[in-house]
Write an enzyme that holds these catalytic residues in place. Structure first.
Site, PDB file in Angstrom:
ATOM      1  N   LYS A  21       1.038  -1.212   0.160  1.00  0.00           N
ATOM      2  CA  LYS A  21      -0.130  -0.034  -0.083  1.00  0.00           C
ATOM      3  C   LYS A  21       0.648   1.365  -0.051  1.00  0.00           C
ATOM      4  CE  LYS A  21      -2.417   1.275   3.845  1.00  0.00           C
ATOM      5  NZ  LYS A  21      -2.350   2.647   4.210  1.00  0.00           N
ATOM      6  N   ASP A 323       1.584  -0.624  11.967  1.00  0.00           N
ATOM      7  CA  ASP A 323       0.349  -0.917  11.346  1.00  0.00           C
ATOM      8  C   ASP A 323      -0.108  -2.425  11.658  1.00  0.00           C
ATOM      9  OD1 ASP A 323      -0.162   1.451  10.245  1.00  0.00           O
ATOM     10  OD2 ASP A 323       0.809   0.695   8.232  1.00  0.00           O
ATOM     11  N   ARG A 354      -6.702   2.617  18.050  1.00  0.00           N
ATOM     12  CA  ARG A 354      -6.709   1.259  17.941  1.00  0.00           C
ATOM     13  C   ARG A 354      -6.187   0.594  19.359  1.00  0.00           C
ATOM     14  NH1 ARG A 354      -3.392   0.662  12.140  1.00  0.00           N
ATOM     15  NH2 ARG A 354      -5.542   0.754  10.932  1.00  0.00           N
TER      16      ARG A 354
HETATM   17  C1  S3P Z   1       2.188   5.175   6.184  1.00  0.00           C
HETATM   18  C2  S3P Z   1       2.989   5.490   7.172  1.00  0.00           C
HETATM   19  C3  S3P Z   1       2.418   5.094   8.614  1.00  0.00           C
HETATM   20  C4  S3P Z   1       1.182   3.994   8.527  1.00  0.00           C
HETATM   21  C5  S3P Z   1       0.348   4.090   7.248  1.00  0.00           C
HETATM   22  C6  S3P Z   1       1.104   4.184   5.989  1.00  0.00           C
HETATM   23  C7  S3P Z   1       2.957   5.786   4.896  1.00  0.00           C
HETATM   24  O1  S3P Z   1       1.478   6.165   9.183  1.00  0.00           O
HETATM   25  O2  S3P Z   1       0.753   3.646   9.682  1.00  0.00           O
HETATM   26  O3  S3P Z   1      -0.544   3.035   7.392  1.00  0.00           O
HETATM   27  O4  S3P Z   1       2.639   4.933   3.984  1.00  0.00           O
HETATM   28  O5  S3P Z   1       3.796   6.437   5.082  1.00  0.00           O
HETATM   29  P1  S3P Z   1       2.523   7.279  10.296  1.00  0.00           P
HETATM   30  O6  S3P Z   1       3.310   7.865   9.178  1.00  0.00           O
HETATM   31  O7  S3P Z   1       1.361   8.224  10.468  1.00  0.00           O
HETATM   32  O8  S3P Z   1       3.210   6.568  11.215  1.00  0.00           O
END
Ligand code: S3P
Length: 453
Positions: A21, A323, A354
């Site tokens: 993702k 995550d 969460r």
């Molecule tokens: C992500 C960073 C994370 C993660 C999110 C995706 C990213 O968030 O929790 O699902 O793609 O950079 P944070 O940067 O807020 O920790």
């Protein structure tokens, strides 16, 4: 849709997981910044990436899918359209925070908005550094969405920045780095721990000068000006998503007799903390083979049913599995002994709170759990009663985790409003079914429904 998960016999088989993702989001944005046609192979095609694609379309890009690959054509960073309407980031914080960086670099006027849930999430963490770089950006009261970015005169650069972030957040870091591509002096970002580094790796693989080091227990990223050199179309293959793989890994670990192989999974160490923690707790997980693709480590993983013992997670490890706490909590529920999570208050600011929601949902299924401000403790005894209706609270990861719980609970688990899982892993129910799980898809309103597949 509701998902009814009955206690299942062993899970067996070999699967590939959808594209990562985070890397898909970045690849779409890098393709938007490049002039011409990019090819993104094995992208994640899901709710959140459709949200990103609709937004980049409003900025002037066009795209099509062929054989599961994504072809995206863009006029390039400096020819993007100022959108007439707000860019709708729906429930995706990654879309909003990273897109804000690109819009800032492009120097165009745009508003970014999203769901009520997204409007509650903190945006000040990007608004403040962007302002310091010279971006004219306004947020709603409390530093939340909607955000309004005002355009700059052509040729006007942004300023360099030395930013000490109080949280380790890849979204904040990436927003600043993307905006920093239009800066005329270096961007220095200091984080209290190393957050996922996909943006840095992608920039480096495109020839941009960017360095990462450790200094006094902090992670330091330095981007040199002149990064525009990277603005050429991409041709890359996205590794499988470790976060999606985690649901299947834990499903195999907790279901007696299981053995599953996952092919081509991204193994970036800033993402694989869950695997290391589970191995410490006695999990039978091995990386069978590892190689590199597009600057990212990738490999095949094997996981088999294991008797887990309690464990603990804190500090940098929290960031490396940020995550994965919903699915980690399920593994911990089946372990023998207490599992403690500390230093994880960021979990309260995700798609749901969460910590609170996990504790509420686990207790509802008869698991002994205690909540703290910065984490939780699960008192496992190897058995999960189950038997209750689970509510994912609009959180895709909670929906899939609660479904996995049902695989070895004493009573079936019914996950209501489970359609939310399509935000990140639309094929999840079919994959479980193909591995041998007893999963039923039911309409939301009543209990008449058929077997999935
Ligand atoms: C992500 C960073 C994370 C993660 C999110 C995706 C990213 O968030 O929790 O699902 O793609 O950079 P944070 O940067 O807020 O920790």
């Amino acid at each position: 849709m509701q998902l009814k998960i009955n206690p299942s016999r062993s899970l067996k088989g070999e699967i590939t997981v959808p594209g990562d993702k985070s890397i898909t989001h970045r690849a779409i944005l890098f393709a938007l910044m490049a002039k011409g046609q990019s090819c993104i192979r094995h992208p994640l095609i899901s709710g959140v990436t459709s949200t990103m694609l609709s937004a980049v379309e409003m900025l002037g890009a066009s795209y099509f899918f062929e054989g599961g690959d994504l072809f995206l054509t863009s006029p390039g960073l400096f020819e993007l359209n100022p959108p007439g309407e707000p860019l709708d980031c729906k429930n995706s914080a990654t879309t909003m925070r990273l897109l804000a960086g690109v819009v800032s670099a492009a120097g165009i006027t745009a508003a970014l908005d999203g769901s009520d849930g997204l409007r509650r999430r903190p945006m000040n963490r990007i608004v403040e550094p962007l302002k310091r770089m010279g971006v004219q950006i306004d947020a709603a009261e409390g530093g939340q969405a909607p955000l309004k970015i005002s355009g700059r005169s052509p040729g006007q650069n942004l300023k360099g920045l030395h930013f000490e972030s109080s949280v380790a957040s890849a979204q904040v870091k990436s927003c600043i780095l993307l905006a920093g591509l239009a800066a005329d002096s270096p961007i220095v970002i200091v984080e209290p721990a190393l957050s996922r580094d996909h943006t840095e790796r992608m920039l480096r693989s495109l020839g941009v000068q960017i360095e990462t080091t450790w200094k006094r227990g902090c992670s330091l990223v330095v981007l040199q000006p002149g990064g525009n050199a990277f603005l050429r179309p991409l041709d890359l293959t996205i590794p499988g998503d470790f976060s999606a793989a985690s649901f299947i890994l834990v499903a195999a670990l907790i279901t007696p007799g299981s053995e599953v192989i996952l092919r081509r999974v991204g193994l970036n160490p800033s993402r694989t903390g869950l695997m290391v923690t589970l191995q410490e707790m006695g999990a039978d997980i091995q990386v069978l083979d590892q190689w590199e693709e597009a600057g990212e480590p990738v490999g095949d993983i094997r996981a088999a049913y294991s008797k887990l013992r309690g464990g603990s997670v804190s500090g940098q490890r929290v960031v490396e599995m940020i995550d994965e706490f919903p699915i980690f909590a399920i593994a911990a529920s089946f372990a023998q002994g207490a599992t403690e999570v500390r230093d994880a208050s960021e979990l309260r600011l995700k798609e749901s709170d969460r910590i609170r929601m996990l504790c509420a949902e686990l207790s509802r299924q008869g698991i002994n759990v205690s909540e703290r401000t910065d984490g939780f403790t699960i008192f496992g005894n190897g058995i999960a009663p189950g038997g209750a209706v689970a509510e994912p609270h609009g959180d895709h990861r909670l929906a899939m985790s609660l479904a996995v719980l049902g695989l070895n609970a004493q009573q079936p688990v019914l996950v209501s409003r489970a359609h939310i899982l399509a935000e990140s892993y639309p094929e999840f129910p079919e994959v479980l079914l193909a591995l041998g799980a007893d999963v039923l898809s039911l309409p939301e309103e009543n209990s008449i429904g058929g077997q999935l597949g």
